[in-house]
Enzyme design. Sequence first.
Site, PDB file in Angstrom:
ATOM      1  N   PHE A   1      -5.331   6.152   0.177  1.00  0.00           N
ATOM      2  CA  PHE A   1      -4.624   4.409  -0.275  1.00  0.00           C
ATOM      3  C   PHE A   1      -4.897   3.773  -1.455  1.00  0.00           C
ATOM      4  O   PHE A   1      -5.951   4.288  -2.016  1.00  0.00           O
ATOM      5  CB  PHE A   1      -5.350   3.410   1.283  1.00  0.00           C
ATOM      6  CG  PHE A   1      -4.956   4.674   2.676  1.00  0.00           C
ATOM      7  CD1 PHE A   1      -3.695   3.798   3.410  1.00  0.00           C
ATOM      8  CD2 PHE A   1      -5.578   4.906   3.321  1.00  0.00           C
ATOM      9  CE1 PHE A   1      -3.231   4.158   4.469  1.00  0.00           C
ATOM     10  CE2 PHE A   1      -5.391   5.781   5.463  1.00  0.00           C
ATOM     11  CZ  PHE A   1      -4.126   5.295   5.452  1.00  0.00           C
TER      12      PHE A   1
ATOM     13  N   TYR B   1      -7.643   8.869  11.551  1.00  0.00           N
ATOM     14  CA  TYR B   1      -7.543   9.795  12.791  1.00  0.00           C
ATOM     15  C   TYR B   1      -8.626  10.699  13.144  1.00  0.00           C
ATOM     16  O   TYR B   1      -7.681  10.831  14.659  1.00  0.00           O
ATOM     17  CB  TYR B   1      -5.784   9.657  12.529  1.00  0.00           C
ATOM     18  CG  TYR B   1      -4.819   8.563  12.298  1.00  0.00           C
ATOM     19  CD1 TYR B   1      -4.750   7.271  13.160  1.00  0.00           C
ATOM     20  CD2 TYR B   1      -3.985   9.113  10.588  1.00  0.00           C
ATOM     21  CE1 TYR B   1      -3.908   6.430  12.467  1.00  0.00           C
ATOM     22  CE2 TYR B   1      -3.810   7.882  10.168  1.00  0.00           C
ATOM     23  CZ  TYR B   1      -3.442   6.331  10.485  1.00  0.00           C
ATOM     24  OH  TYR B   1      -2.178   5.109  11.009  1.00  0.00           O
TER      25      TYR B   1
ATOM     26  N   TYR C   1       0.955  -0.772   0.089  1.00  0.00           N
ATOM     27  CA  TYR C   1      -0.187   0.664  -0.262  1.00  0.00           C
ATOM     28  C   TYR C   1       1.261   1.302  -0.336  1.00  0.00           C
ATOM     29  O   TYR C   1       2.154   0.881   0.600  1.00  0.00           O
ATOM     30  CB  TYR C   1      -0.954   0.179   1.469  1.00  0.00           C
ATOM     31  CG  TYR C   1       0.023   0.097   2.487  1.00  0.00           C
ATOM     32  CD1 TYR C   1       0.092   1.398   3.024  1.00  0.00           C
ATOM     33  CD2 TYR C   1       0.809  -0.809   3.399  1.00  0.00           C
ATOM     34  CE1 TYR C   1       0.450   1.571   4.274  1.00  0.00           C
ATOM     35  CE2 TYR C   1       1.389  -0.841   4.386  1.00  0.00           C
ATOM     36  CZ  TYR C   1       1.374   0.641   4.481  1.00  0.00           C
ATOM     37  OH  TYR C   1       1.967   0.668   5.875  1.00  0.00           O
TER      38      TYR C   1
END
Length: 306
Positions: free
Chosen positions: A273, A251, A197
């Site tokens: 991502f 987050y 990733y």
Amino acid sequence: MKSFIKMTLVSSAIVLALAGCDDKKTTEENKAPATTTTAPANSTENANTNATESKTAATTAQNSADKVTISTDAQKEAYALGSSFANYMKSNLEQNEVTADQEYLISGFNETMRGASQLSQDEVKNILDAFGKRIQEESQARFEKQKTENTAAGEKYREDFAKQEGVIKTKSGLMYKILNEGTGRHPSAEDTVIVHYVGTLTDGHTFDSSYDRNEPATFPLNGVIKGWTEGIQLVGVGGKIKLVVPPELGYGDQSFPSQGDKASITPASTLVFEVELLGIDGDKENNPASSTEPEQTQEQNQPAAN
């Protein structure tokens, strides 16, 4: 917060003294007014160059002279302790964007150790209380500014991403685009996945990448951020997916400092991502990654951990 600031400042002074990091700037240099001469440009440049070279040479000579000789085990232990504290405190000071004059840090330590402090203990306490309050206020102001800017940038990015062909938005707010469906089974939230990733911010700066480490990573899907837990289940083994994770699935208002040349994550960041699902740990069938177990574990690297 105040006690942390006190510990940081005092420990930094100790560290700098132990490590011999006295990078003094002379009072004359600090107070010298701008030149008023009318010399030709090339003469001024030559003079400035010579002054810079002289200052650099003097600083180098001073640093060399200040270096201690390490020979005994006790000296090595003391030096290692100082070096360890220096690395830790330097990181914390930078993270809190605190800049302190090394000359005065070292002088405060050395003079106090000799019993010749220019400030009383009450003065030190009062100064550090005020300092801690100021740092706290500055930190809160930075937080609010970053959150406002990141919220606006995230909303704009998600709005533009939604217009792309093949983009889907789930009920939770996660946005994704299947880049390659994959031929293997889809993992469940209880599975541990093997992935490659790259994680970027909305401005394109990379904050983490397994490709840069040149090895895949392994994560239990129930132990990572919500955006990953939901998103990786949407692609099959061998496939690739792009995830756009809003702060509430990432987050939130947390911050994470930069690592090496990677970008830091600041409050309310939207995370992007691209993830290749190489395999599902434990699967022997339909698992392209089963013959190449990665060494990196979730405990060692957690780009998407809560």
